[in-house]
Design an enzyme around this catalytic site. Structure first.
Site, PDB file in Angstrom:
ATOM      1  N   ASP A   1     -14.103 -52.718-106.346  1.00  0.00           N
ATOM      2  CA  ASP A   1     -13.963 -53.664-105.248  1.00  0.00           C
ATOM      3  C   ASP A   1     -12.635 -53.454-104.530  1.00  0.00           C
ATOM      4  OD1 ASP A   1     -14.955 -55.615-103.692  1.00  0.00           O
ATOM      5  OD2 ASP A   1     -14.825 -57.228-105.163  1.00  0.00           O
TER       6      ASP A   1
ATOM      7  N   HIS B   1     -14.030 -56.423 -96.521  1.00  0.00           N
ATOM      8  CA  HIS B   1     -14.589 -56.242 -97.860  1.00  0.00           C
ATOM      9  C   HIS B   1     -15.181 -54.835 -97.909  1.00  0.00           C
ATOM     10  CE1 HIS B   1     -14.804 -60.732 -98.594  1.00  0.00           C
ATOM     11  NE2 HIS B   1     -14.815 -60.702 -97.272  1.00  0.00           N
TER      12      HIS B   1
ATOM     13  N   GLN C   1     -17.132 -53.898-110.375  1.00  0.00           N
ATOM     14  CA  GLN C   1     -17.176 -53.304-109.041  1.00  0.00           C
ATOM     15  C   GLN C   1     -15.925 -52.479-108.762  1.00  0.00           C
ATOM     16  OE1 GLN C   1     -17.604 -57.089-106.876  1.00  0.00           O
ATOM     17  NE2 GLN C   1     -19.567 -56.343-106.121  1.00  0.00           N
TER      18      GLN C   1
ATOM     19  N   ARG D   1     -22.958 -62.800-112.738  1.00  0.00           N
ATOM     20  CA  ARG D   1     -23.922 -63.532-111.919  1.00  0.00           C
ATOM     21  C   ARG D   1     -25.137 -63.855-112.783  1.00  0.00           C
ATOM     22  NH1 ARG D   1     -23.499 -59.988-106.261  1.00  0.00           N
ATOM     23  NH2 ARG D   1     -21.245 -60.306-106.008  1.00  0.00           N
TER      24      ARG D   1
ATOM     25  N   CYS E   1     -13.242 -61.335-104.203  1.00  0.00           N
ATOM     26  CA  CYS E   1     -12.489 -61.555-102.967  1.00  0.00           C
ATOM     27  C   CYS E   1     -11.529 -62.751-102.981  1.00  0.00           C
ATOM     28  CB  CYS E   1     -13.429 -61.618-101.773  1.00  0.00           C
ATOM     29  SG  CYS E   1     -15.144 -61.899-102.142  1.00  0.00           S
TER      30      CYS E   1
ATOM     31  N   LYS F   1     -21.285 -55.980 -90.528  1.00  0.00           N
ATOM     32  CA  LYS F   1     -20.985 -55.090 -91.636  1.00  0.00           C
ATOM     33  C   LYS F   1     -21.697 -53.759 -91.456  1.00  0.00           C
ATOM     34  CE  LYS F   1     -24.714 -57.048 -94.489  1.00  0.00           C
ATOM     35  NZ  LYS F   1     -25.082 -57.663 -95.782  1.00  0.00           N
TER      36      LYS F   1
ATOM     37  N   HIS G   1     -10.289 -54.733-100.882  1.00  0.00           N
ATOM     38  CA  HIS G   1     -10.147 -55.594 -99.708  1.00  0.00           C
ATOM     39  C   HIS G   1      -8.947 -55.127 -98.905  1.00  0.00           C
ATOM     40  CE1 HIS G   1     -12.573 -58.116-102.428  1.00  0.00           C
ATOM     41  NE2 HIS G   1     -13.177 -58.465-101.302  1.00  0.00           N
TER      42      HIS G   1
END
Length: 639
Positions: A386, A514, A384, A366, A337, A468, A388
């Site tokens: 991912d 997100h 991911q 991670r 992000c 969320k 946004h």
């Protein structure tokens, strides 16, 4: 008088204090026998108590039986104590430590001079059954903390004494006794051991005392417990099926990937596995393209200062991999992000540019604990899908509704139709105004209603900066996998000073949504493998077709067939080995190839193929062109 309000709205009055067991008996002998505990109070203030609990004032009460979720928790909690009781009967020198309820069961940690064996486990389970049949009463007593410490020290239970010593000195502690065994516990427990009938011990594993690797390694015995024999058997059958579907085993057998000690928590993808990966990634890339996302790519390493601004450094520092160059500190990104905001900030953005949707197949790192790693389901390096979305507050509803519908289509294409929807709302500790939270929560809930979705409310489980939606898949075995998410975030654009020019000519902060559909590609592929038991649908299968000849006389024709299929874009292979055809069929069936084509003299003469579909289905002989049409249709329809 004590007035008890029951769940059906009726009230019962008693001349004085009354126990939960007494109330159950006054309602009926059947309920009295079934009672495991009581639920007193209402809403967030409700709590579960023993049937021996005395009610001395007016209050709501529900009798908890094995048909209630709370009842099953009491059964599992009590079975953990039964396990400790049995261990102490068989191994008096063993020391008991902690034994909580976990999903589908319980565990208890023990300190003992030698490892427990499978034979020990069987003996312990038999002793548990023996003790349960005695139907011994479970009794509670309360002691001052220091008296309890002295008591456990006196019976040689040093771990229990240490646990109690960590409790504030002015507090009392509760103990539960059944037969000759007494244990520290807050409770509640079943009224007698005879209520515990359907349980099984599963395995022994190692566990550090208090979870600290610097402490002694204890032995953790896992077990499961259920309200009925059928539920226990159903669970054990599911575990057997889950073992067959285990993505780690199938990953080896199908030659998809491996995990190597030289890089723990990362995946070595083999050619077949990488083909599956590419199938998922390219499909999702098409989803980006067809739904207004602009694909971007951010760097792997970002300055520590950025992570401090976003707040990640303070919250996730221990889970971040760091490095240093030229006296400057950096971190490998654990999420994408912040990079997307930096891209958004390049150049002036207008309200006319919104909503602006960025998507990235971003690799993240991670530093997960070694003990938490699990095949490709939980790793240290993952990618991911991912995305946004930068938008205005008024655009949240439309964006969320469109996203939910898109997510439903994607999951269906991958073979998932059972989705659980949950909206996590504002926590007590939060930023922002109540008005902005009202708008965001309403937008998320209304977006699900527009998509025809029933949803649960997870009260107070939102992030401190916004609510969320969590999208959870239910797989073929009934297991739940939370993959997708849609999260409203006004906070990070504020922290990193992102803005756009509004219709009024002024500067405004965008809302950042997100969103992820499959989440970690590694984890999602692991879920796919287990969902399909390794038999991936034709569009995803690493090898879609294998062509086999019966004798050398058809070798040239078999080569022509496989080349034709490859020109069609199919992942087709050929097997010309001098082996019996049944052997070839069996071998490729074990590899879960969707279609096997056999060519003999008749097929060669007629330009045809004998088609066998996965699952030992004989589709007969058909013209090669007809087979091409069939497999093209299967792939297009994601069959």
């Amino acid at each position: 008088m004590v007035s008890i309000q029951l769940p059906d709205g009726s009230k019962r009055e008693y001349p004085g204090p009354v126990t939960v067991a007494d109330v159950a008996a006054s309602i009926g002998t059947g309920l009295a026998k079934a009672a495991l505990a009581g639920r007193i109070g209402e809403g967030d203030a409700a709590r579960i108590v023993d049937t021996s609990f005395t009610i001395d004032r007016d209050m709501p009460l529900a009798i908890v039986t094995d048909k209630d979720a709370d009842g099953l928790e009491v059964i599992r909690h009590s079975t953990a104590h039964l396990l400790a009781y049995a261990v102490k009967e068989l191994f008096p020198d063993a020391q008991v430590t902690i034994g909580p309820v976990i999903e589908n069961g319980f565990f208890y940690d023990f300190s003992y001079k030698r490892p427990f064996t499978p034979e020990d486990l069987a003996a312990i389970e038999a002793k548990m059954t023996e003790l349960a049949k005695k139907d011994e009463k479970v009794e509670r007593r309360v002691l001052p903390r220091d008296e309890a410490v002295a008591y456990f020290k006196g019976i040689g239970e040093a771990y229990k004494a240490e646990i109690i010593a960590s409790i504030p000195a002015n507090e009392d502690v509760s103990l539960y006794r059944e037969g000759q065994f007494e244990d520290l516990c807050r409770g509640p427990h079943v009224p007698s051991t005879g209520k515990l009938k359907h349980f099984k011990l599963m395995k022994v594993a190692g566990a550090y005392w208090r979870g600290d690797h610097r402490n002694e390694m204890l032995q953790r015995i896992y077990g499961t417990a259920w309200a009925t024999k059928d539920e226990l058997q159903k669970y054990l059958t599911m575990l057997e099926e889950a073992e067959k579907r285990d993505h780690r085993r199938l990953g080896r057998e199908l030659d998809l990937f491996h995990i190597d000690e030289h890089s723990p928590g990362t995946v070595f993808w083999h050619p077949k596995g990488w083909t599956v990966w590419q199938g998922v990634e390219q499909y999702m890339r098409g989803v980006y393209r067809d739904n207004g996302y602009k694909e971007v790519k951010g760097p792997q390493i970002l300055d520590q200062g950025l992570w401090e601004k976003t707040g990640h450094w303070g919250k996730y520092r221990e889970n971040m991999f760091t490095t240093e160059s030229e006296k400057r500190d950096y971190a490998l990104k654990p999420m994408n992000c912040p990079g997307h905001i930096l891209i958004f900030k390049q150049g002036i953005k207008s309200y006319r540019d919104l909503p602006l949707r960025f998507g990235e197949f971003g690799q993240c790192h991670r530093n997960e604990p070694t003990g938490g790693l699990h095949g490709i389901m939980r790793v240290r390096a993952f990618t991911q899908d991912d995305g946004h979305i930068f938008c205005t507050e008024d655009q949240i509803l439309e964006e969320c509704a469109a996203f939910t519908q898109l997510l439903q289509k994607v999951y269906k294409d991958f073979g998932f139709t059972d989705i659980i929807y949950k909206v996590a709302t504002r926590p007590d500790a939060r930023i922002g105004t109540d008005e902005s939270w009202d708008k965001a929560e309403h937008a998320l809930m209304e977006s699900l209603r527009r998509s025809g979705c029933e949803f649960e409310i997870a009260k107070g489980e939102g992030a401190f900066y916004g609510p969320k939606i969590e999208y959870t898949l239910k797989d073929a075995l009934g297991r739940h996998w939370q993959c997708g998410t849609m999260q409203v975030d006004p906070n990070m654009p504020e922290r990193l000073d992102a803005e756009f020019v509004g219709e009024d000519g002024g500067r405004h902060r965008p809302i950042m949504l997100h969103r992820a559909i499959v989440g970690s590609l590694e984890r999602f592929i692991g879920i796919l493998i287990e969902q399909h038991a390794g038999a991936l649908p034709a569009w995803l299968a690493p090898v879609q077709v294998v062509v086999m000849n019966i004798t050398e006389a058809q070798a040239e024709y078999a080569l022509e067939v496989v080349k034709t299929l490859q020109k069609q874009g199919l992942r087709a292979e050929i097997d010309l080995r001098n082996e019996k055809i049944n052997y070839k069929i069996r071998e490729h069936s074990m590899q879960k190839v969707p279609f096997l084509l056999v060519v003999g003299d008749k097929e060669k003469a007629n330009g045809a193929v004998a088609v066998r579909a996965r699952g030992n289905q004989d589709l007969g002989v058909m013209a090669l062109a007809d087979f091409q049409t069939k497999i093209a249709s299967d792939i297009a329809l994601k069959v």
